[in-house]
Enzyme design. Structure first.
Site, PDB file in Angstrom:
ATOM      1  N   SER A   1      -4.774   3.389  -3.970  1.00 37.29           N
ATOM      2  CA  SER A   1      -6.292   3.461  -4.565  1.00 37.29           C
ATOM      3  C   SER A   1      -7.159   2.542  -3.353  1.00 37.29           C
ATOM      4  O   SER A   1      -7.055   2.780  -2.206  1.00 37.29           O
ATOM      5  CB  SER A   1      -6.258   2.676  -5.873  1.00 37.29           C
ATOM      6  OG  SER A   1      -7.736   3.227  -6.385  1.00 37.29           O
ATOM      7  N   ASN A   2      -8.034   1.767  -3.866  1.00 39.53           N
ATOM      8  CA  ASN A   2      -8.670   0.906  -2.853  1.00 39.53           C
ATOM      9  C   ASN A   2      -7.863  -0.068  -1.750  1.00 39.53           C
ATOM     10  O   ASN A   2      -8.267   0.101  -0.757  1.00 39.53           O
ATOM     11  CB  ASN A   2      -9.635  -0.274  -3.673  1.00 39.53           C
ATOM     12  CG  ASN A   2     -10.617   0.507  -4.277  1.00 39.53           C
ATOM     13  OD1 ASN A   2     -11.003   1.596  -4.313  1.00 39.53           O
ATOM     14  ND2 ASN A   2     -11.517  -0.219  -5.176  1.00 39.53           N
TER      15      ASN A   2
END
Length: 695
Positions: free
Chosen positions: A308-309
């Protein structure tokens, strides 16, 4: 466990280092002194864990404890740093994987599962040492948390590092199950960082903040030791508290630093800090106080990994790496904002995608506006339900959001069903795949999308907490009305352990400031439509410097020839694959061309949140993407160490578990086909700016 306080560094392994001075990298070391990187602010806290009472991976809980109820505090109002660490590891580990036995925990992944996929490791506790410090620019306002874990199994003659940059806006342990676990089992040092978000919370009414270890302090007294203190004068703070009591500032949203622009830089700093720690632990002894440099940049096999991030941060770090810190990249479902060339294109089944390569500021604010209405479509009947609200309340919200959108001319149709169909069609036109249709409701009902829309809009406009951007704020509320109210007990003592950095989280809610303020879902019949429209218009109208700040976070998809693997689920409704992985691969074929060593594995029936898989309707329809993230790490390791070729880019056609929602049969290997050496018709191709993905 031995804990050494601030200002003290222990030189673990000095005797071993002396004995092995002639082994490993840089055998003929010239006596160069190991120096703490200049970006490290203050002292380094070093803690050794015995692997029994406490450990690196499970905080002493083991495989069984991680699957059990949350560890308690002896004194709930004043937890110790050790208790907070244990709770943070417990909650962050569970946040990124399916913890159910039927879903695969303890069989396909978990502390007890070895790198070959066999349950041979018992409780899976891993002894070793942690190094904890801040990175800062001298202002005391960045204070990115850096953490290095060095397992006792680390072989100084065969050194390796794995990065585990936090996912989402989580604290420093935010990728412990996604990347940290694999690295520790492999015997690698793990370089964590919180990306300058770090779940930093500031309780404005009491002026209370968290320190690097999660313990609390007064913001003024803490000074530069604070993880995050809102940049508000005492006079403005008093005035704001008078008008808006029980409010909170969060670091990602309110630091006014647009931290995402530095995610790659923070990840590179984490690697450099890991080099320092390894030299400190295994470098030659120069004198009674100093070690020499055994490892120079490029000497250690280093895989930038996370999801994800954190995955986006790993890609950014690899792009920005000019000193050979990173050897390879393996990321899952990366949240990236790609700087797209005009001639780039994404095709699925030979047909151009209607939209691709949009930044998060665009697609998240659009989804936040349309998803509650789209969720009312009869075509989505049977979608998983992830709201804590009564079903009747949720249905009313959906109907009212559709009506308000129609009145504003933002959807067409004379009734709810036609309006919902148009909202869903607009999401498709914006690049959301039909594969993710049944998750549109869940992404909004779980408050994932509203939370992201508000937090990132604040970050991308560098807004202060006192701005109440688009009339939203973060506050404690009372059930069942959702009205802002003083809590029975402050959420701050536990926020380091249970918070994810993006309210609603840890007992702090996202509210719309009508009257005293109300939970955004309940503040108006249409769930704070005016605020959602305001967030959308910040992007569409280019307001408050949002376009410039979004441009600052874009990546170029040039990995400088590094071998890399991206894994993403096709059904991802949080970070749509057209805007993330597919767009990145397409642009990479321009940015790197023939130099590219990037491969992409797209997982059918895979979505963003494996932690949701035990939920009824998720269990029957979706498979764990985490399983393939682990396989990708193993493939990359064999590529780096044995020269094995990486399987080419491909669609991995998984098989859902099926059965009754909430009681799906146990996950088996039949649900999870291997990554194919020769994918045939499932091959994904990329070149000259085009990516072609088979249906």
């Amino acid at each position: 466990m031995t804990t050494h306080g601030w200002g003290t560094r222990i030189l673990l392994g000095a005797a071993l280092a002396a004995l092995t001075l002639l082994g490993g990298c840089n055998d003929a070391d010239s006596g160069e002194r190991n120096r703490l990187p200049g970006f490290v602010s203050g002292s380094v806290r070093t803690t050794a864990y015995d692997g029994t009472s406490d450990d690196l991976l499970t905080a002493g809980l083991g495989k069984t404890g991680l699957a059990s109820t949350a560890p308690a505090f002896a004194n709930p109002s004043r937890p110790t740093s050790a208790e907070l660490r244990r709770l943070a590891i417990w909650s962050n580990y569970r946040a990124l994987v399916d913890m159910s036995a039927n879903g695969g925990y303890g069989r396909f992944w978990g502390p007890n599962v070895d790198l070959d996929g066999n349950a041979t490791l018992g409780e899976g506790k891993i002894p070793g040492t942690e190094y904890l410090a801040y990175s800062d620019d001298g202002s005391g306002r960045k204070n990115v948390t850096l953490l290095v874990q060095v397992p006792a199994s680390f072989d100084p003659k065969q050194p390796c590092i794995v990065t585990a940059t936090s996912s989402g806006s989580r604290g420093v342990y935010g990728a412990i199950s996604a990347a940290g676990e694999w690295g520790l089992k492999r015997g690698c040092a793990v370089a964590y960082n919180d990306k300058g978000g770090g779940n930093g919370a500031h309780e404005l009414g009491s002026d209370t903040i968290t320190l690097i270890d999660g313990t609390l302090a007064n913001a003024v007294l803490a000074g530069n030791a604070s993880l995050f203190t809102a940049n508000v004068t005492s006079g403005d703070l008093a005035a704001f508290n008078g008008r808006f009591p029980n409010r909170y500032a969060f670091k990602h949203a309110h630091s006014q630093q647009n931290p995402e622009q530095d995610w790659g830089h923070a990840t590179l700093q984490a690697v450099e800090f890991a080099y320092w720690a390894l030299n400190e632990q295994f470098g030659p002894v120069l004198d009674s106080s100093h070690h020499g440099v055994r490892y120079h940049p490029g000497d250690i096999t280093t895989i930038a990994a996370s999801v994800s991030n954190g995955g986006g941060a790993a890609l950014a770090a690899a792009e920005q790496d000019t000193r050979r810190w990173i050897t390879a990249v393996v990321v899952g479902e990366p949240q990236v904002n790609v700087r797209m060339s005009p001639n780039a294109i994404v095709r699925e089944g030979g047909q151009p995608a209607p939209s691709f390569g949009r930044p998060l500021a665009d697609y998240a604010t659009l989804a936040n506006l349309l998803q509650p209405c789209a969720a009312a479509s009869a075509s989505l009947a049977g979608e998983p339900y992830l709201s804590g609200l009564p079903a009747a309340t949720t249905q009313s919200i959906r109907t009212q959001r559709c009506a308000t959108l129609a009145a504003a001319g933002l959807v067409s149709g004379a009734d709810t069903q036609s309006q919902a169909a148009d909202a869903l069609a607009q999401l498709h036109a914006a690049g959301y795949l039909a594969d993710s249709d049944l998750l549109q409701a869940s992404m909004w009902d779980s408050q994932a999308i509203p939370a992201i829309a508000v937090t990132y809009a604040n970050a991308y406009t560098r807004s202060r907490v006192t701005d109440n951007l688009c009339n939203f704020s973060f506050a404690t509320t009372s059930a069942p009305t959702g009205t802002v109210a003083s809590p029975a007990a402050s959420p701050m003592p536990a926020i380091f352990g249970v918070g994810n950095g993006v309210p609603p989280t840890g007992g702090i809610d996202l509210v719309f400031n009508t009257g005293a303020g109300v939970d955004h879902r309940l503040a108006t019949p249409d769930a704070s439509f005016a605020g959602a429209l305001c967030l959308r218009q910040l992007w569409t109208n280019g307001m408050l410097d949002m376009p410039a700040n979004v441009d600052a976070v874009r990546v170029n998809a040039n990995l400088q020839g590094k071998p890399a693997i991206i894994v993403q689920g096709r059904s991802d409704a949080l970070v749509p694959v057209n805007h993330a992985s597919r767009a990145y691969v397409a642009q990479n074929s321009i940015s790197e061309g023939a130099r590219s060593q990037l491969v992409f594995y797209e997982v059918t029936n895979g979505q963003h949140f494996d932690a949701f898989l035990p939920v009824a309707g998720f269990d029957t329809r979706f498979v764990p993407v985490h399983y393939y993230n682990v396989q990708a790490l193993n493939l990359m390791w064999r590529h780096l160490k044995n020269g094995a070729a990486l399987p080419p880019s491909q669609v991995i056609r998984t098989v859902p578990r099926g059965g009754t929602p909430g009681a799906a049969p146990a996950l088996t290997s039949a649900n999870l086909p291997p990554i194919a050496t020769s994918p045939g018709a499932n091959a994904i191709t990329a070149g000259a700016g085009a990516i072609d993905v088979p249906l």
